[in-house]
Design an enzyme around this catalytic site. Structure first.
Site, PDB file in Angstrom:
ATOM      1  N   HIS A  35      -0.519 -12.036   1.310  1.00  0.00           N
ATOM      2  CA  HIS A  35      -1.177 -11.182   0.307  1.00  0.00           C
ATOM      3  C   HIS A  35      -1.110 -11.905  -1.041  1.00  0.00           C
ATOM      4  O   HIS A  35      -0.117 -11.819  -1.755  1.00  0.00           O
ATOM      5  CB  HIS A  35      -0.401  -9.863   0.236  1.00  0.00           C
ATOM      6  CG  HIS A  35      -1.231  -8.678  -0.056  1.00  0.00           C
ATOM      7  ND1 HIS A  35      -0.819  -7.386   0.219  1.00  0.00           N
ATOM      8  CD2 HIS A  35      -2.460  -8.536  -0.605  1.00  0.00           C
ATOM      9  CE1 HIS A  35      -1.743  -6.527  -0.142  1.00  0.00           C
ATOM     10  NE2 HIS A  35      -2.746  -7.201  -0.658  1.00  0.00           N
ATOM     11  N   TYR A  51       0.837  -1.213   0.000  1.00  0.00           N
ATOM     12  CA  TYR A  51       0.000   0.000   0.000  1.00  0.00           C
ATOM     13  C   TYR A  51       0.873   1.265   0.000  1.00  0.00           C
ATOM     14  O   TYR A  51       0.646   2.198   0.782  1.00  0.00           O
ATOM     15  CB  TYR A  51      -0.943   0.020   1.205  1.00  0.00           C
ATOM     16  CG  TYR A  51      -1.955  -1.109   1.270  1.00  0.00           C
ATOM     17  CD1 TYR A  51      -2.168  -1.966   0.200  1.00  0.00           C
ATOM     18  CD2 TYR A  51      -2.712  -1.310   2.411  1.00  0.00           C
ATOM     19  CE1 TYR A  51      -3.086  -2.995   0.278  1.00  0.00           C
ATOM     20  CE2 TYR A  51      -3.640  -2.340   2.493  1.00  0.00           C
ATOM     21  CZ  TYR A  51      -3.815  -3.184   1.416  1.00  0.00           C
ATOM     22  OH  TYR A  51      -4.734  -4.212   1.499  1.00  0.00           O
TER      23      TYR A  51
HETATM   24  N1  LIG Z   1      -5.668  -8.290   1.037  1.00  0.00           N
HETATM   25  C1  LIG Z   1      -6.060  -7.848  -0.123  1.00  0.00           C
HETATM   26  O1  LIG Z   1      -5.745  -8.437  -1.157  1.00  0.00           O
HETATM   27  C2  LIG Z   1      -6.913  -6.620  -0.155  1.00  0.00           C
HETATM   28  C3  LIG Z   1      -7.430  -6.207  -1.362  1.00  0.00           C
HETATM   29  C4  LIG Z   1      -8.227  -5.115  -1.349  1.00  0.00           C
HETATM   30  C5  LIG Z   1      -8.483  -4.469  -0.168  1.00  0.00           C
HETATM   31  N2  LIG Z   1      -7.959  -4.869   1.007  1.00  0.00           N
HETATM   32  C6  LIG Z   1      -8.205  -4.174   2.282  1.00  0.00           C
HETATM   33  O2  LIG Z   1      -9.574  -3.995   2.420  1.00  0.00           O
HETATM   34  C7  LIG Z   1      -9.870  -2.609   2.541  1.00  0.00           C
HETATM   35  C8  LIG Z   1     -11.188  -2.339   1.889  1.00  0.00           C
HETATM   36  O3  LIG Z   1     -11.147  -2.610   0.510  1.00  0.00           O
HETATM   37  P1  LIG Z   1     -11.301  -1.464  -0.557  1.00  0.00           P
HETATM   38  O4  LIG Z   1     -10.733  -0.177  -0.028  1.00  0.00           O
HETATM   39  O5  LIG Z   1     -10.803  -1.992  -1.855  1.00  0.00           O
HETATM   40  O6  LIG Z   1     -12.870  -1.376  -0.744  1.00  0.00           O
HETATM   41  P2  LIG Z   1     -14.156  -0.945   0.119  1.00  0.00           P
HETATM   42  O7  LIG Z   1     -13.844  -0.807   1.563  1.00  0.00           O
HETATM   43  O8  LIG Z   1     -15.225  -1.844  -0.343  1.00  0.00           O
HETATM   44  O9  LIG Z   1     -14.474   0.496  -0.497  1.00  0.00           O
HETATM   45  C9  LIG Z   1     -13.705   1.610  -0.230  1.00  0.00           C
HETATM   46  C10 LIG Z   1     -14.257   2.745  -1.059  1.00  0.00           C
HETATM   47  O10 LIG Z   1     -15.590   3.012  -0.627  1.00  0.00           O
HETATM   48  C11 LIG Z   1     -15.740   4.392  -0.363  1.00  0.00           C
HETATM   49  N3  LIG Z   1     -16.607   4.536   0.812  1.00  0.00           N
HETATM   50  C12 LIG Z   1     -16.387   4.129   2.090  1.00  0.00           C
HETATM   51  N4  LIG Z   1     -17.436   4.424   2.876  1.00  0.00           N
HETATM   52  C13 LIG Z   1     -18.357   5.045   2.084  1.00  0.00           C
HETATM   53  C14 LIG Z   1     -19.648   5.617   2.325  1.00  0.00           C
HETATM   54  N5  LIG Z   1     -20.207   5.604   3.530  1.00  0.00           N
HETATM   55  N6  LIG Z   1     -20.292   6.195   1.267  1.00  0.00           N
HETATM   56  C15 LIG Z   1     -19.737   6.205   0.035  1.00  0.00           C
HETATM   57  N7  LIG Z   1     -18.518   5.696  -0.254  1.00  0.00           N
HETATM   58  C16 LIG Z   1     -17.832   5.116   0.758  1.00  0.00           C
HETATM   59  C17 LIG Z   1     -14.338   4.919  -0.094  1.00  0.00           C
HETATM   60  O11 LIG Z   1     -14.236   6.261  -0.541  1.00  0.00           O
HETATM   61  P3  LIG Z   1     -13.978   7.481   0.508  1.00  0.00           P
HETATM   62  O12 LIG Z   1     -12.526   7.463   0.832  1.00  0.00           O
HETATM   63  O13 LIG Z   1     -14.426   8.646  -0.278  1.00  0.00           O
HETATM   64  O14 LIG Z   1     -14.864   7.180   1.691  1.00  0.00           O
HETATM   65  C18 LIG Z   1     -13.454   4.008  -0.934  1.00  0.00           C
HETATM   66  O15 LIG Z   1     -13.234   4.543  -2.210  1.00  0.00           O
HETATM   67  C19 LIG Z   1      -8.684  -1.898   1.888  1.00  0.00           C
HETATM   68  O16 LIG Z   1      -8.527  -0.570   2.353  1.00  0.00           O
HETATM   69  C20 LIG Z   1      -7.567  -2.798   2.336  1.00  0.00           C
HETATM   70  O17 LIG Z   1      -7.209  -2.460   3.670  1.00  0.00           O
HETATM   71  C21 LIG Z   1      -7.184  -5.954   1.012  1.00  0.00           C
END
Ligand SMILES: NC(=O)c1ccc[n+]([C@@H]2O[C@H](COP(=O)([O-])OP(=O)(O)OC[C@H]3O[C@@H](n4cnc5c(N)ncnc54)[C@H](OP(=O)(O)O)[C@@H]3O)[C@@H](O)[C@H]2O)c1
Length: 270
Positions: free
Chosen positions: A135, A72
Protein backbone atom coordinates in the site's frame (compact mmCIF):
# COMPACT_ATOMS: atom_id res chain seq x y z
CA UNK A 1 -29.68 -5.04 -22.15
CA UNK A 2 -28.69 -8.69 -21.96
CA UNK A 3 -30.61 -10.85 -19.49
CA UNK A 4 -27.54 -12.03 -17.56
CA UNK A 5 -27.18 -10.41 -14.16
CA UNK A 6 -24.53 -12.63 -12.68
CA UNK A 7 -20.82 -12.39 -13.39
CA UNK A 8 -20.20 -16.11 -12.76
CA UNK A 9 -19.55 -16.94 -16.40
CA UNK A 10 -17.26 -13.96 -16.82
CA UNK A 11 -14.56 -14.83 -14.27
CA UNK A 12 -11.09 -14.53 -15.79
CA UNK A 13 -7.56 -15.69 -15.14
CA UNK A 14 -5.57 -13.30 -13.00
CA UNK A 15 -2.35 -12.75 -14.94
CA UNK A 16 -0.19 -15.86 -14.84
CA UNK A 17 -1.55 -17.01 -11.45
CA UNK A 18 -4.08 -19.80 -11.14
CA UNK A 19 -6.63 -17.48 -9.51
CA UNK A 20 -9.92 -16.87 -11.32
CA UNK A 21 -11.29 -13.43 -10.50
CA UNK A 22 -14.67 -11.85 -11.13
CA UNK A 23 -14.38 -8.78 -13.39
CA UNK A 24 -15.89 -6.65 -10.64
CA UNK A 25 -14.55 -6.73 -7.08
CA UNK A 26 -15.99 -5.23 -3.94
CA UNK A 27 -13.95 -2.47 -2.27
CA UNK A 28 -14.54 -2.23 1.47
CA UNK A 29 -13.18 1.11 2.65
CA UNK A 30 -16.75 2.22 3.38
CA UNK A 31 -17.53 -0.63 5.78
CA UNK A 32 -14.57 0.31 7.98
CA UNK A 33 -13.80 3.98 7.81
CA UNK A 34 -15.53 7.28 7.10
CA UNK A 35 -12.92 9.82 8.17
CA UNK A 36 -10.24 11.31 5.88
CA UNK A 37 -11.81 9.74 2.78
CA UNK A 38 -12.28 11.38 -0.62
CA UNK A 39 -15.88 10.44 -1.42
CA UNK A 40 -18.22 13.25 -2.54
CA UNK A 41 -20.72 12.80 0.29
CA UNK A 42 -20.61 11.92 3.97
CA UNK A 43 -21.85 8.45 4.85
CA UNK A 44 -22.53 6.36 7.91
CA UNK A 45 -20.61 3.09 8.27
CA UNK A 46 -23.22 0.35 7.68
CA UNK A 47 -24.23 -1.99 10.52
CA UNK A 48 -23.54 -5.74 10.62
CA UNK A 49 -26.86 -6.73 9.07
CA UNK A 50 -26.36 -4.33 6.15
CA UNK A 51 -22.83 -5.61 5.56
CA UNK A 52 -23.99 -9.25 5.71
CA UNK A 53 -26.68 -8.46 3.14
CA UNK A 54 -24.21 -6.59 0.92
CA UNK A 55 -21.80 -9.53 0.95
CA UNK A 56 -24.62 -12.00 0.24
CA UNK A 57 -25.80 -9.86 -2.66
CA UNK A 58 -22.27 -9.56 -4.07
CA UNK A 59 -21.90 -13.33 -3.88
CA UNK A 60 -25.27 -13.92 -5.60
CA UNK A 61 -24.22 -11.52 -8.37
CA UNK A 62 -21.11 -13.59 -9.08
CA UNK A 63 -18.51 -11.44 -7.33
CA UNK A 64 -15.69 -13.45 -5.75
CA UNK A 65 -13.12 -10.73 -5.10
CA UNK A 66 -13.05 -8.54 -2.04
CA UNK A 67 -10.55 -5.78 -1.33
CA UNK A 68 -9.56 -4.66 2.15
CA UNK A 69 -6.54 -3.25 4.01
CA UNK A 70 -5.31 -2.56 7.53
CA UNK A 71 -5.68 1.14 6.63
CA UNK A 72 -9.44 0.75 6.06
CA UNK A 73 -10.35 1.16 9.74
CA UNK A 74 -12.22 -1.92 11.03
CA UNK A 75 -12.82 -3.37 7.52
CA UNK A 76 -10.60 -6.46 8.00
CA UNK A 77 -12.06 -7.25 11.41
CA UNK A 78 -15.60 -6.92 10.15
CA UNK A 79 -14.95 -9.12 7.12
CA UNK A 80 -13.45 -11.75 9.43
CA UNK A 81 -16.66 -11.74 11.39
CA UNK A 82 -19.22 -11.29 8.60
CA UNK A 83 -17.81 -13.07 5.55
CA UNK A 84 -19.25 -16.58 5.43
CA UNK A 85 -18.00 -19.41 3.22
CA UNK A 86 -14.41 -18.21 3.06
CA UNK A 87 -13.70 -20.69 0.26
CA UNK A 88 -16.07 -18.79 -2.04
CA UNK A 89 -13.95 -15.64 -1.89
CA UNK A 90 -10.59 -14.32 -2.96
CA UNK A 91 -9.35 -11.76 -0.45
CA UNK A 92 -7.02 -8.88 -1.30
CA UNK A 93 -5.34 -7.13 1.60
CA UNK A 94 -2.32 -4.87 1.97
CA UNK A 95 0.79 -4.07 3.97
CA UNK A 96 2.63 -0.82 4.56
CA UNK A 97 -0.09 1.66 5.50
CA UNK A 98 -1.66 2.04 8.93
CA UNK A 99 -4.48 4.43 9.81
CA UNK A 100 -4.40 5.38 13.46
CA UNK A 101 -6.15 8.23 15.27
CA UNK A 102 -7.33 9.75 12.00
CA UNK A 103 -3.89 9.71 10.33
CA UNK A 104 -1.99 7.49 7.91
CA UNK A 105 1.44 6.16 8.87
CA UNK A 106 3.70 3.96 6.76
CA UNK A 107 6.21 1.21 7.47
CA UNK A 108 7.70 -0.82 4.61
CA UNK A 109 10.19 -2.83 6.66
CA UNK A 110 10.15 -6.60 6.21
CA UNK A 111 9.54 -6.93 9.96
CA UNK A 112 6.43 -4.79 9.83
CA UNK A 113 5.20 -6.65 6.73
CA UNK A 114 5.40 -9.91 8.73
CA UNK A 115 3.61 -8.35 11.70
CA UNK A 116 0.93 -6.85 9.44
CA UNK A 117 0.29 -10.04 7.47
CA UNK A 118 -0.05 -12.16 10.64
CA UNK A 119 -2.44 -9.57 12.04
CA UNK A 120 -4.50 -9.53 8.80
CA UNK A 121 -4.75 -13.32 8.87
CA UNK A 122 -6.06 -13.17 12.45
CA UNK A 123 -8.46 -10.31 11.77
CA UNK A 124 -9.78 -11.96 8.63
CA UNK A 125 -10.00 -15.34 10.42
CA UNK A 126 -8.21 -17.10 7.60
CA UNK A 127 -4.92 -18.88 6.97
CA UNK A 128 -4.23 -17.35 3.56
CA UNK A 129 -4.56 -13.94 1.87
CA UNK A 130 -5.07 -14.54 -1.85
CA UNK A 131 -3.50 -11.28 -3.05
CA UNK A 132 -1.27 -9.11 -0.86
CA UNK A 133 -0.45 -5.61 -2.09
CA UNK A 134 2.07 -3.04 -0.95
CA UNK A 135 0.00 0.00 0.00
CA UNK A 136 2.17 2.81 -1.33
CA UNK A 137 2.82 6.13 0.42
CA UNK A 138 3.66 7.69 -2.97
CA UNK A 139 7.40 6.96 -2.89
CA UNK A 140 7.31 3.97 -5.24
CA UNK A 141 11.01 4.43 -6.04
CA UNK A 142 11.94 3.62 -2.43
CA UNK A 143 9.49 0.71 -2.42
CA UNK A 144 10.93 -0.60 -5.69
CA UNK A 145 14.48 -0.54 -4.23
CA UNK A 146 13.42 -2.13 -0.91
CA UNK A 147 14.79 -5.62 -1.67
CA UNK A 148 14.12 -6.87 1.88
CA UNK A 149 10.44 -6.17 1.42
CA UNK A 150 10.20 -7.95 -1.96
CA UNK A 151 12.09 -10.93 -0.53
CA UNK A 152 9.69 -11.02 2.41
CA UNK A 153 6.69 -11.12 0.06
CA UNK A 154 8.25 -13.98 -1.92
CA UNK A 155 8.86 -15.75 1.40
CA UNK A 156 5.19 -15.33 2.42
CA UNK A 157 4.25 -17.02 -0.84
CA UNK A 158 6.63 -19.91 -0.20
CA UNK A 159 5.13 -20.32 3.26
CA UNK A 160 1.64 -20.56 1.69
CA UNK A 161 0.38 -17.50 3.57
CA UNK A 162 -0.35 -15.56 0.37
CA UNK A 163 -0.97 -16.65 -3.21
CA UNK A 164 0.09 -13.56 -5.15
CA UNK A 165 1.63 -10.16 -4.45
CA UNK A 166 2.26 -6.81 -6.08
CA UNK A 167 2.28 -3.04 -5.69
CA UNK A 168 -0.66 -0.70 -5.35
CA UNK A 169 1.40 2.28 -6.32
CA UNK A 170 1.27 5.89 -7.43
CA UNK A 171 4.35 6.51 -9.60
CA UNK A 172 3.89 4.97 -13.06
CA UNK A 173 7.63 4.57 -13.79
CA UNK A 174 8.28 2.55 -10.64
CA UNK A 175 4.94 0.72 -10.80
CA UNK A 176 6.07 -0.50 -14.22
CA UNK A 177 9.58 -1.36 -13.01
CA UNK A 178 8.10 -3.39 -10.13
CA UNK A 179 6.01 -5.61 -12.43
CA UNK A 180 8.71 -8.21 -13.24
CA UNK A 181 9.15 -8.96 -9.53
CA UNK A 182 5.39 -9.10 -8.90
CA UNK A 183 2.41 -11.27 -9.82
CA UNK A 184 0.14 -8.27 -10.24
CA UNK A 185 -0.47 -4.58 -9.59
CA UNK A 186 -3.33 -2.38 -8.51
CA UNK A 187 -3.53 0.74 -10.67
CA UNK A 188 -5.62 3.83 -11.02
CA UNK A 189 -7.08 4.43 -14.46
CA UNK A 190 -10.25 6.36 -15.20
CA UNK A 191 -11.79 8.85 -17.63
CA UNK A 192 -9.85 11.73 -16.04
CA UNK A 193 -6.59 9.96 -15.21
CA UNK A 194 -4.50 8.12 -17.78
CA UNK A 195 -0.98 8.39 -16.37
CA UNK A 196 -0.87 4.75 -15.34
CA UNK A 197 -1.82 3.44 -18.79
CA UNK A 198 1.87 2.58 -19.30
CA UNK A 199 1.63 0.25 -16.28
CA UNK A 200 -1.34 -1.53 -17.88
CA UNK A 201 0.47 -1.78 -21.23
CA UNK A 202 3.51 -3.37 -19.58
CA UNK A 203 1.36 -5.70 -17.45
CA UNK A 204 -0.38 -6.93 -20.58
CA UNK A 205 2.96 -7.68 -22.25
CA UNK A 206 4.25 -9.45 -19.14
CA UNK A 207 0.97 -11.28 -18.37
CA UNK A 208 0.64 -9.78 -14.88
CA UNK A 209 -2.71 -9.44 -13.10
CA UNK A 210 -4.25 -5.96 -13.03
CA UNK A 211 -6.76 -4.66 -10.51
CA UNK A 212 -8.15 -1.17 -11.06
CA UNK A 213 -8.88 1.19 -8.21
CA UNK A 214 -10.91 4.42 -8.45
CA UNK A 215 -12.42 3.52 -11.84
CA UNK A 216 -15.41 5.69 -10.85
CA UNK A 217 -13.06 8.46 -9.64
CA UNK A 218 -14.01 7.67 -6.02
CA UNK A 219 -17.65 8.54 -6.74
CA UNK A 220 -16.92 11.72 -8.71
CA UNK A 221 -17.51 10.12 -12.15
CA UNK A 222 -20.36 11.66 -14.12
CA UNK A 223 -21.07 8.69 -16.32
CA UNK A 224 -20.92 5.21 -14.78
CA UNK A 225 -21.39 3.27 -18.05
CA UNK A 226 -18.66 5.23 -19.83
CA UNK A 227 -16.36 4.77 -16.83
CA UNK A 228 -16.71 0.98 -16.95
CA UNK A 229 -16.39 0.96 -20.76
CA UNK A 230 -13.17 2.93 -20.40
CA UNK A 231 -11.83 0.60 -17.69
CA UNK A 232 -12.48 -2.56 -19.71
CA UNK A 233 -11.23 -1.03 -22.96
CA UNK A 234 -7.73 -1.95 -21.77
CA UNK A 235 -7.04 -5.68 -22.25
CA UNK A 236 -4.75 -5.86 -19.19
CA UNK A 237 -7.59 -5.16 -16.77
CA UNK A 238 -8.69 -8.33 -14.98
CA UNK A 239 -10.94 -6.80 -12.36
CA UNK A 240 -12.27 -3.38 -11.40
CA UNK A 241 -12.54 -2.91 -7.64
CA UNK A 242 -15.47 -0.63 -6.87
CA UNK A 243 -16.21 0.53 -3.36
CA UNK A 244 -19.95 0.62 -2.73
CA UNK A 245 -22.28 0.09 0.20
CA UNK A 246 -25.39 0.71 -1.91
CA UNK A 247 -27.28 -2.39 -3.11
CA UNK A 248 -28.80 -0.68 -6.12
CA UNK A 249 -25.42 0.64 -7.24
CA UNK A 250 -23.91 -2.81 -6.87
CA UNK A 251 -26.65 -4.36 -8.97
CA UNK A 252 -26.38 -1.63 -11.61
CA UNK A 253 -22.60 -2.04 -11.78
CA UNK A 254 -22.90 -5.80 -12.24
CA UNK A 255 -25.47 -5.31 -15.00
CA UNK A 256 -23.31 -2.74 -16.79
CA UNK A 257 -20.14 -4.86 -16.55
CA UNK A 258 -21.98 -8.00 -17.61
CA UNK A 259 -23.52 -6.29 -20.67
CA UNK A 260 -20.20 -4.72 -21.58
CA UNK A 261 -18.16 -7.91 -21.40
CA UNK A 262 -20.76 -10.02 -23.19
CA UNK A 263 -20.82 -7.45 -26.01
CA UNK A 264 -17.00 -7.43 -26.10
CA UNK A 265 -17.00 -11.24 -26.37
CA UNK A 266 -19.52 -11.26 -29.21
CA UNK A 267 -17.61 -8.49 -31.05
CA UNK A 268 -14.44 -10.60 -30.82
CA UNK A 269 -16.26 -13.56 -32.36
CA UNK A 270 -17.43 -11.51 -35.38
N1 LIG B 1 -4.58 0.61 -2.78
C1 LIG B 1 -4.94 1.86 -2.70
O1 LIG B 1 -4.11 2.74 -2.49
C2 LIG B 1 -6.39 2.18 -2.89
C3 LIG B 1 -6.77 3.50 -2.93
C4 LIG B 1 -8.08 3.76 -3.14
C5 LIG B 1 -8.96 2.73 -3.31
N2 LIG B 1 -8.58 1.44 -3.26
C6 LIG B 1 -9.52 0.31 -3.41
O2 LIG B 1 -10.28 0.53 -4.55
C7 LIG B 1 -11.66 0.58 -4.22
C8 LIG B 1 -12.34 1.56 -5.12
O3 LIG B 1 -11.85 2.86 -4.94
P1 LIG B 1 -12.75 4.01 -4.36
O4 LIG B 1 -13.75 3.44 -3.39
O5 LIG B 1 -11.85 5.10 -3.90
O6 LIG B 1 -13.45 4.59 -5.65
P2 LIG B 1 -14.52 4.10 -6.75
O7 LIG B 1 -14.76 2.64 -6.70
O8 LIG B 1 -14.08 4.76 -8.00
O9 LIG B 1 -15.84 4.87 -6.27
C9 LIG B 1 -16.56 4.50 -5.15
C10 LIG B 1 -17.66 5.51 -4.97
O10 LIG B 1 -18.53 5.45 -6.10
C11 LIG B 1 -19.87 5.32 -5.67
N3 LIG B 1 -20.55 4.41 -6.59
C12 LIG B 1 -20.32 3.09 -6.83
N4 LIG B 1 -21.15 2.62 -7.77
C13 LIG B 1 -21.95 3.65 -8.14
C14 LIG B 1 -23.04 3.78 -9.07
N5 LIG B 1 -23.47 2.75 -9.79
N6 LIG B 1 -23.65 5.00 -9.16
C15 LIG B 1 -23.22 6.05 -8.43
N7 LIG B 1 -22.21 6.00 -7.54
C16 LIG B 1 -21.57 4.81 -7.40
C17 LIG B 1 -19.80 4.75 -4.26
O11 LIG B 1 -20.88 5.24 -3.49
P3 LIG B 1 -22.04 4.24 -2.93
O12 LIG B 1 -21.47 3.57 -1.73
O13 LIG B 1 -23.13 5.19 -2.65
O14 LIG B 1 -22.34 3.30 -4.06
C18 LIG B 1 -18.47 5.28 -3.73
O15 LIG B 1 -18.64 6.49 -3.05
C19 LIG B 1 -11.69 0.97 -2.74
O16 LIG B 1 -12.89 0.57 -2.10
C20 LIG B 1 -10.49 0.19 -2.25
O17 LIG B 1 -10.87 -1.16 -2.05
C21 LIG B 1 -7.29 1.17 -3.06
Amino acid sequence: MNAVTSLHNLWRKFGATDLLVSPLGLGTVKIGRNESVKYPTQFAIPGDKQVRNLLALAFDLGINLIDTAPAYGCSENRLGKLLTNRANWLIISKIGEEFVAGKSAFDFSAKHARFSLERSLKRLQTDVIDILLIHSDGDDAAIFHNENLWQQLAQFKQEGKIRAFGLSGKQPTYQTKALPKSDCAMSCYNLDYHEEKCVLDAAYQLNKGILLKKALASGHANNIEQSFAHAFSHPAVNSVIVGTINHQHLQNNVQIVSDLLINQQSNHKH
